[in-house]
Design a protein around this motif. Structure first.
Motif, PDB file in Angstrom:
ATOM      1  N   ILE A   1       0.856  -1.183   0.000  1.00  0.00           N
ATOM      2  CA  ILE A   1       0.000   0.000   0.000  1.00  0.00           C
ATOM      3  C   ILE A   1       0.896   1.238   0.000  1.00  0.00           C
ATOM      4  CG2 ILE A   1      -1.933  -1.132   1.146  1.00  0.00           C
ATOM      5  CD1 ILE A   1      -1.083   0.384   3.721  1.00  0.00           C
ATOM      6  N   GLU A   2       0.328   2.333  -0.441  1.00  0.00           N
ATOM      7  CA  GLU A   2       1.078   3.592  -0.473  1.00  0.00           C
ATOM      8  C   GLU A   2       0.458   4.543   0.546  1.00  0.00           C
ATOM      9  OE1 GLU A   2       2.413   6.723  -3.926  1.00  0.00           O
ATOM     10  OE2 GLU A   2       2.169   4.607  -4.417  1.00  0.00           O
ATOM     11  N   VAL A   3       1.292   5.156   1.369  1.00  0.00           N
ATOM     12  CA  VAL A   3       0.822   6.096   2.379  1.00  0.00           C
ATOM     13  C   VAL A   3       1.670   7.359   2.361  1.00  0.00           C
ATOM     14  CG1 VAL A   3      -0.071   4.265   3.893  1.00  0.00           C
ATOM     15  CG2 VAL A   3       2.230   5.114   4.245  1.00  0.00           C
ATOM     16  N   LEU A   4       1.094   8.429   2.867  1.00  0.00           N
ATOM     17  CA  LEU A   4       1.788   9.708   3.003  1.00  0.00           C
ATOM     18  C   LEU A   4       1.887  10.038   4.478  1.00  0.00           C
ATOM     19  CD1 LEU A   4      -0.214  11.667   0.290  1.00  0.00           C
ATOM     20  CD2 LEU A   4       1.961  10.491   0.007  1.00  0.00           C
ATOM     21  N   SER A   5       2.976  10.662   4.874  1.00  0.00           N
ATOM     22  CA  SER A   5       3.168  11.046   6.265  1.00  0.00           C
ATOM     23  C   SER A   5       4.003  12.322   6.320  1.00  0.00           C
ATOM     24  CB  SER A   5       3.875   9.924   7.029  1.00  0.00           C
ATOM     25  OG  SER A   5       4.025  10.244   8.394  1.00  0.00           O
ATOM     26  N   SER A   6       3.887  13.035   7.437  1.00  0.00           N
ATOM     27  CA  SER A   6       4.675  14.256   7.606  1.00  0.00           C
ATOM     28  C   SER A   6       5.127  14.402   9.048  1.00  0.00           C
ATOM     29  CB  SER A   6       3.866  15.479   7.179  1.00  0.00           C
ATOM     30  OG  SER A   6       2.756  15.640   8.021  1.00  0.00           O
ATOM     31  N   SER A   7       6.144  15.221   9.226  1.00  0.00           N
ATOM     32  CA  SER A   7       6.709  15.482  10.547  1.00  0.00           C
ATOM     33  C   SER A   7       7.373  16.848  10.540  1.00  0.00           C
ATOM     34  CB  SER A   7       7.753  14.416  10.893  1.00  0.00           C
ATOM     35  OG  SER A   7       8.513  14.784  12.032  1.00  0.00           O
ATOM     36  N   THR A   8       7.384  17.501  11.671  1.00  0.00           N
ATOM     37  CA  THR A   8       8.108  18.764  11.798  1.00  0.00           C
ATOM     38  C   THR A   8       9.563  18.527  12.207  1.00  0.00           C
ATOM     39  OG1 THR A   8       7.364  18.991  14.080  1.00  0.00           O
ATOM     40  CG2 THR A   8       6.037  20.077  12.382  1.00  0.00           C
ATOM     41  N   VAL A   9       9.920  17.252  12.466  1.00  0.00           N
ATOM     42  CA  VAL A   9      11.256  16.914  12.961  1.00  0.00           C
ATOM     43  C   VAL A   9      12.210  16.490  11.841  1.00  0.00           C
ATOM     44  CG1 VAL A   9      12.544  15.407  14.531  1.00  0.00           C
ATOM     45  CG2 VAL A   9      10.284  16.240  15.190  1.00  0.00           C
ATOM     46  N   SER A  10      11.810  15.451  11.064  1.00  0.00           N
ATOM     47  CA  SER A  10      12.706  14.913  10.033  1.00  0.00           C
ATOM     48  C   SER A  10      11.953  13.949   9.126  1.00  0.00           C
ATOM     49  CB  SER A  10      13.886  14.174  10.667  1.00  0.00           C
ATOM     50  OG  SER A  10      13.430  13.005  11.328  1.00  0.00           O
ATOM     51  N   TRP A  11      12.615  13.564   8.001  1.00  0.00           N
ATOM     52  CA  TRP A  11      12.031  12.546   7.128  1.00  0.00           C
ATOM     53  C   TRP A  11      12.001  11.204   7.847  1.00  0.00           C
ATOM     54  CZ3 TRP A  11      15.500  15.813   4.091  1.00  0.00           C
ATOM     55  CH2 TRP A  11      14.818  16.651   3.205  1.00  0.00           C
ATOM     56  N   GLU A  12      13.022  10.917   8.627  1.00  0.00           N
ATOM     57  CA  GLU A  12      13.061   9.667   9.385  1.00  0.00           C
ATOM     58  C   GLU A  12      11.895   9.599  10.363  1.00  0.00           C
ATOM     59  OE1 GLU A  12      15.975   7.200  12.444  1.00  0.00           O
ATOM     60  OE2 GLU A  12      16.755   8.960  11.414  1.00  0.00           O
ATOM     61  N   ASP A  13      11.623  10.689  11.044  1.00  0.00           N
ATOM     62  CA  ASP A  13      10.507  10.723  11.984  1.00  0.00           C
ATOM     63  C   ASP A  13       9.173  10.544  11.260  1.00  0.00           C
ATOM     64  OD1 ASP A  13       9.473  11.158  14.742  1.00  0.00           O
ATOM     65  OD2 ASP A  13       8.576  12.946  13.824  1.00  0.00           O
ATOM     66  N   ALA A  14       9.024  11.143  10.090  1.00  0.00           N
ATOM     67  CA  ALA A  14       7.802  10.984   9.307  1.00  0.00           C
ATOM     68  C   ALA A  14       7.610   9.517   8.920  1.00  0.00           C
ATOM     69  CB  ALA A  14       7.845  11.864   8.066  1.00  0.00           C
ATOM     70  N   THR A  15       8.709   8.845   8.563  1.00  0.00           N
ATOM     71  CA  THR A  15       8.648   7.425   8.211  1.00  0.00           C
ATOM     72  C   THR A  15       8.253   6.586   9.419  1.00  0.00           C
ATOM     73  OG1 THR A  15      10.340   7.761   6.522  1.00  0.00           O
ATOM     74  CG2 THR A  15       9.973   5.500   7.259  1.00  0.00           C
ATOM     75  N   LYS A  16       8.870   6.853  10.559  1.00  0.00           N
ATOM     76  CA  LYS A  16       8.545   6.111  11.784  1.00  0.00           C
ATOM     77  C   LYS A  16       7.086   6.314  12.180  1.00  0.00           C
ATOM     78  CE  LYS A  16      13.164   6.025  13.816  1.00  0.00           C
ATOM     79  NZ  LYS A  16      14.019   6.472  14.916  1.00  0.00           N
ATOM     80  N   GLN A  17       6.590   7.530  12.060  1.00  0.00           N
ATOM     81  CA  GLN A  17       5.193   7.811  12.399  1.00  0.00           C
ATOM     82  C   GLN A  17       4.244   7.048  11.478  1.00  0.00           C
ATOM     83  OE1 GLN A  17       3.906  11.856  13.141  1.00  0.00           O
ATOM     84  NE2 GLN A  17       5.986  12.450  13.665  1.00  0.00           N
ATOM     85  N   ALA A  18       4.588   6.970  10.200  1.00  0.00           N
ATOM     86  CA  ALA A  18       3.751   6.239   9.244  1.00  0.00           C
ATOM     87  C   ALA A  18       3.672   4.761   9.605  1.00  0.00           C
ATOM     88  CB  ALA A  18       4.291   6.410   7.832  1.00  0.00           C
ATOM     89  N   VAL A  19       4.808   4.157   9.941  1.00  0.00           N
ATOM     90  CA  VAL A  19       4.826   2.741  10.300  1.00  0.00           C
ATOM     91  C   VAL A  19       4.057   2.517  11.600  1.00  0.00           C
ATOM     92  CG1 VAL A  19       6.298   0.801  10.974  1.00  0.00           C
ATOM     93  CG2 VAL A  19       6.951   2.254   9.053  1.00  0.00           C
ATOM     94  N   THR A  20       4.248   3.386  12.568  1.00  0.00           N
ATOM     95  CA  THR A  20       3.524   3.266  13.837  1.00  0.00           C
ATOM     96  C   THR A  20       2.021   3.338  13.622  1.00  0.00           C
ATOM     97  OG1 THR A  20       5.367   4.216  15.080  1.00  0.00           O
ATOM     98  CG2 THR A  20       3.205   4.299  16.118  1.00  0.00           C
ATOM     99  N   GLU A  21       1.576   4.281  12.832  1.00  0.00           N
ATOM    100  CA  GLU A  21       0.141   4.444  12.580  1.00  0.00           C
ATOM    101  C   GLU A  21      -0.406   3.283  11.747  1.00  0.00           C
ATOM    102  OE1 GLU A  21      -3.331   6.279  13.416  1.00  0.00           O
ATOM    103  OE2 GLU A  21      -1.365   6.889  14.173  1.00  0.00           O
ATOM    104  N   ALA A  22       0.326   2.867  10.723  1.00  0.00           N
ATOM    105  CA  ALA A  22      -0.129   1.755   9.875  1.00  0.00           C
ATOM    106  C   ALA A  22      -0.210   0.455  10.660  1.00  0.00           C
ATOM    107  CB  ALA A  22       0.804   1.591   8.683  1.00  0.00           C
ATOM    108  N   SER A  23       0.694   0.262  11.612  1.00  0.00           N
ATOM    109  CA  SER A  23       0.704  -0.979  12.394  1.00  0.00           C
ATOM    110  C   SER A  23      -0.512  -1.109  13.309  1.00  0.00           C
ATOM    111  CB  SER A  23       1.990  -1.096  13.206  1.00  0.00           C
ATOM    112  OG  SER A  23       2.026  -0.122  14.231  1.00  0.00           O
ATOM    113  N   LYS A  24      -1.265  -0.043  13.479  1.00  0.00           N
ATOM    114  CA  LYS A  24      -2.498  -0.120  14.271  1.00  0.00           C
ATOM    115  C   LYS A  24      -3.582  -0.909  13.553  1.00  0.00           C
ATOM    116  CE  LYS A  24      -1.698   4.218  16.733  1.00  0.00           C
ATOM    117  NZ  LYS A  24      -2.169   5.599  16.943  1.00  0.00           N
ATOM    118  N   SER A  25      -3.534  -0.923  12.217  1.00  0.00           N
ATOM    119  CA  SER A  25      -4.548  -1.658  11.459  1.00  0.00           C
ATOM    120  C   SER A  25      -3.968  -2.753  10.558  1.00  0.00           C
ATOM    121  CB  SER A  25      -5.382  -0.697  10.605  1.00  0.00           C
ATOM    122  OG  SER A  25      -4.567   0.006   9.708  1.00  0.00           O
ATOM    123  N   LEU A  26      -2.643  -2.781  10.381  1.00  0.00           N
ATOM    124  CA  LEU A  26      -2.003  -3.810   9.558  1.00  0.00           C
ATOM    125  C   LEU A  26      -1.154  -4.717  10.431  1.00  0.00           C
ATOM    126  CD1 LEU A  26      -0.619  -1.606   6.641  1.00  0.00           C
ATOM    127  CD2 LEU A  26      -2.728  -2.942   6.645  1.00  0.00           C
TER     128      LEU A  26
END
Length: 66
Positions: A7-32
């Motif tokens: 699946i393709e997802v979009l995410s954002s962060s005010t900290v870094s690209w790495e943080d945006a990636t981590k947030q996306a995985v954390t959020e996706a893991s709630k339903s996947l």
């Protein structure tokens, strides 16, 4: 034999690209379940007053279907 889905997802962060990636995985893991990998397809940033104010990533998340 494992069956995988991407699946393709979009995410954002005010900290870094790495943080945006981590947030996306954390959020996706709630339903996947069984997330196998993440591919960063695109990175971008929003600029305001000559400074980066938001880091954005477009990700492909691969997970195993049960």
């Amino acid at each position: 034999m494992a069956v995988l889905k991407v699946i393709e997802v979009l995410s954002s962060s005010t900290v870094s690209w790495e943080d945006a990636t981590k947030q996306a995985v954390t959020e996706a893991s709630k339903s996947l379940k069984n997330i196998r990998s993440v591919y960063v397809k695109e990175q971008s940033a929003q600029v305001k007053d000559n400074a980066i104010v938001e880091f954005r990533v477009n990700l492909k998340i691969t997970f195993e279907i049960e």
